[in-house]
Design a protein around this motif. Structure first.
Motif, PDB file in Angstrom:
ATOM      1  N   ILE A 170       0.861  -1.178   0.000  1.00  0.00           N
ATOM      2  CA  ILE A 170       0.000   0.000   0.000  1.00  0.00           C
ATOM      3  C   ILE A 170       0.902   1.234   0.000  1.00  0.00           C
ATOM      4  N   ILE A 171       1.045   1.833  -1.161  1.00  0.00           N
ATOM      5  CA  ILE A 171       1.873   3.039  -1.283  1.00  0.00           C
ATOM      6  C   ILE A 171       1.003   4.287  -1.142  1.00  0.00           C
ATOM      7  N   LYS A 172      -0.156   4.229  -1.756  1.00  0.00           N
ATOM      8  CA  LYS A 172      -1.123   5.323  -1.652  1.00  0.00           C
ATOM      9  C   LYS A 172      -2.480   4.708  -1.298  1.00  0.00           C
ATOM     10  N   PRO A 173      -3.391   5.476  -0.703  1.00  0.00           N
ATOM     11  CA  PRO A 173      -4.651   4.901  -0.216  1.00  0.00           C
ATOM     12  C   PRO A 173      -5.399   4.074  -1.245  1.00  0.00           C
ATOM     13  N   SER A 174      -5.365   4.481  -2.506  1.00  0.00           N
ATOM     14  CA  SER A 174      -6.121   3.757  -3.526  1.00  0.00           C
ATOM     15  C   SER A 174      -5.596   2.339  -3.753  1.00  0.00           C
ATOM     16  N   ASP A 175      -4.349   2.073  -3.309  1.00  0.00           N
ATOM     17  CA  ASP A 175      -3.793   0.732  -3.475  1.00  0.00           C
ATOM     18  C   ASP A 175      -4.530  -0.294  -2.617  1.00  0.00           C
ATOM     19  N   GLY A 176      -5.246   0.187  -1.600  1.00  0.00           N
ATOM     20  CA  GLY A 176      -5.991  -0.714  -0.731  1.00  0.00           C
ATOM     21  C   GLY A 176      -7.472  -0.775  -1.046  1.00  0.00           C
ATOM     22  N   VAL A 177      -7.882  -0.178  -2.149  1.00  0.00           N
ATOM     23  CA  VAL A 177      -9.294  -0.160  -2.517  1.00  0.00           C
ATOM     24  C   VAL A 177      -9.559  -1.255  -3.546  1.00  0.00           C
ATOM     25  N   LYS A 178     -10.260  -2.281  -3.129  1.00  0.00           N
ATOM     26  CA  LYS A 178     -10.607  -3.379  -4.019  1.00  0.00           C
ATOM     27  C   LYS A 178     -11.980  -3.899  -3.647  1.00  0.00           C
ATOM     28  N   ALA A 179     -12.636  -4.481  -4.610  1.00  0.00           N
ATOM     29  CA  ALA A 179     -13.937  -5.097  -4.350  1.00  0.00           C
ATOM     30  C   ALA A 179     -13.752  -6.385  -3.554  1.00  0.00           C
ATOM     31  N   LYS A 180     -14.826  -6.848  -2.965  1.00  0.00           N
ATOM     32  CA  LYS A 180     -14.774  -8.072  -2.175  1.00  0.00           C
ATOM     33  C   LYS A 180     -14.542  -9.287  -3.063  1.00  0.00           C
ATOM     34  N   ASN A 181     -13.762 -10.221  -2.545  1.00  0.00           N
ATOM     35  CA  ASN A 181     -13.654 -11.543  -3.151  1.00  0.00           C
ATOM     36  C   ASN A 181     -14.631 -12.488  -2.471  1.00  0.00           C
ATOM     37  N   THR A 182     -14.940 -13.566  -3.126  1.00  0.00           N
ATOM     38  CA  THR A 182     -15.848 -14.548  -2.532  1.00  0.00           C
ATOM     39  C   THR A 182     -15.144 -15.302  -1.409  1.00  0.00           C
TER      40      THR A 182
END
Length: 490
Positions: A170-182
């Protein structure tokens, strides 16, 4: 009790033995010798030893992973435990968990803390992969990070169901934004991490109690397979641990939950706590569960207390009852009588959070800052094997169950007779044994959910099917810009 006998010899122990203090700040801690950061020549190991050691401290210091959030999610949501303390203390949180009035604005630290731990694991894993190093020590460090990442994802999977799989830095906040996995995808990732860990971790760490081992990886794999209903693999992995020769039941259940039981032969994985002189390498996990009283009985905040339902669940004469439940107005087992209730606010207290009075006196402190948190112990492996074998119709089930019951009866043949009968009889007995053996340790709620028993057992307390998963914190959804989708019916 194998408690850091190498503290004076190795300067890096504090990162394993927990790097945030109650009585001094982080900068003070990092400058301490011999309890400071590793320097060149301290450890003949992988090039990422320092970062690997730091992960163990983060397990303890990161909110939500092994602090008081742990028992709110894992214990208070069951029929075995209630909020405790006084009626007005944390009353809102009591309604949230005791009465299943889950709130998207409460307990965000559970989500945040687990992902923070995952991000720290990712940092180490990515750095190792980028380095190209292939020496054994570095591979072991990567295996440790993957085992810990799998542990964090296993918790998240049980608490929230579908969550994002994030494996990058995680370099910038958007690097941690992902949709849920099953859940199936999360399970596949956990299995991948744990298989790598099992292939590359040592069987034991004689000088470093508390580090991840092959047994930890295989035990967590066995538990995940049990949750999936993959009984053949659950049995195979649990038997790999059983046949490793690394573990055995501590002969006395009471000793297991005393200070002498930390890092015992029954320990598969524990979060390490320590009081060294006047310094606590600890958090509020045990302190917040101590008896809430005054003077010599001011032992804590009084949360996470046994219910009457749990008190009544024990078989006649089961010695584990006296080890698990401390009764107001009765003897503590050390010759001291607790005040009655009232004035104490609760009739029962979690005795597994209780400490030896003589040790409290020697430390000069009442609250518990030194007992480890037992994450997985060998009894769990045996009961995983028993349950998996029984569901497969394998006659080994009864023998694995009997090993745990035999330890519990403590040599008194008139107590807790061996269970005989068919698959249905054994299934009922294994469920009961898991409840009693792990009472107040955080297994009950998840067991009820995976067995499909939660609605029938907890429905009268307000439980609905949606409550098997907690809502994702609203802050996380807001920060994702809507990429994260809330769990159903919240």
């Amino acid at each position: 009790m194998k408690k850091y006998k190498f503290i004076i010899k190795l300067s890096f122990i504090a990162a394993l033995a927990l790097p945030i203090l109650n009585s001094c700040n982080d900068d003070d801690f990092l400058n301490m010798k011999p309890l400071g950061v590793a320097t060149d020549g301290d450890l003949a190991a992988g090039g990422y030893e320092e970062k690997a050691f730091g992960l163990y401290g983060k397990i303890r210091t990161e909110g939500g992973v092994a602090d008081w959030n742990r028992y709110w999610f894992q214990s208070i949501r069951s029929d075995d435990a209630a909020k405790g303390s006084t009626p007005t203390d944390a009353a809102t949180l009591g309604n949230v968990m005791d009465k299943y009035q889950y709130a998207k604005t409460e307990f965000a630290s559970n989500w945040n803390g687990h992902f923070s731990l995952i991000y720290a694991c990712n940092d180490l894993i990515v750095d190792i992969e980028a380095s190209g190093l292939k020496d054994q020590g570095t591979i072991v460090n990567s295996a440790e990070a993957k085992a810990i990442r799998a542990f964090a994802y296993f918790d998240l999977r049980r608490d929230y169901g579908a969550v994002p799989i994030i494996l990058n830095k995680i370099i910038k906040p958007s690097d941690g934004v992902k949709a849920k996995n099953t859940v199936a995808e999360i399970d596949a990732q956990i299995i991948s991490d744990l298989e790598f860990a099992a292939d590359n971790l040592p069987l034991n760490w004689p000088a470093y109690p508390g580090r991840a081992t092959k047994g930890f990886a295989n035990s967590l794999l066995a538990k995940l397979y049990l949750y999936q209903g993959n009984y053949a693999k659950a049995l195979a992995k649990s038997e790999e641990v059983i046949n490793s020769g690394q573990y055995a039941l501590v002969s006395s259940y009471e000793t297991l939950f005393s200070e002498a039981g930390d890092n015992s032969k029954e320990s598969v994985f524990e979060v390490q706590f320590l009081r060294l002189q006047t310094t606590n390498y600890a958090n509020n996990y045990w302190e917040s569960q101590g008896v809430r009283g005054t003077s010599t009985w001011d032992l804590g905040w009084g949360f996470n207390v046994p219910t009457t339902d749990l008190v009544n669940a024990y078989e006649t004469g089961d010695p584990r009852k006296a080890t698990t439940i401390l009764f107001s107005g009765q003897n503590d087992g050390f010759g001291n009588t607790l005040p009655a209730s009232p004035p104490l606010a609760q009739k029962y207290w979690n005795k597994k959070a209780y400490t030896t009075p003589s040790l409290r006196a020697s430390y000069g402190v009442n609250k518990n800052f030194w007992k480890n948190i037992k994450i997985i112990r060998y009894a769990d492996v045996l009961l995983i094997a028993a349950e998996a074998a029984n569901e497969l119709g394998n006659p080994k089930a009864a023998s694995y169950l009997e090993k745990v019951r035999a330890r519990a009866r403590g040599g008194n043949s008139s107590l807790l007779p061996a269970i005989t009968g068919g698959q249905t009889t054994l299934r009922t007995a294994i469920k009961q044994e898991r409840r009693i053996e792990f009472a107040m340790e955080g297994e009950r709620f998840y067991d009820l959910v995976r067995w499909g028993d939660a609605a029938s057992v907890l429905g009268g307390l307000g439980y609905l099917d949606k409550n098997k998963y907690y809502p994702i914190p609203q802050t996380a959804i807001d920060q994702s810009g809507g990429v994260l989708i809330q769990n159903p019916n919240y």
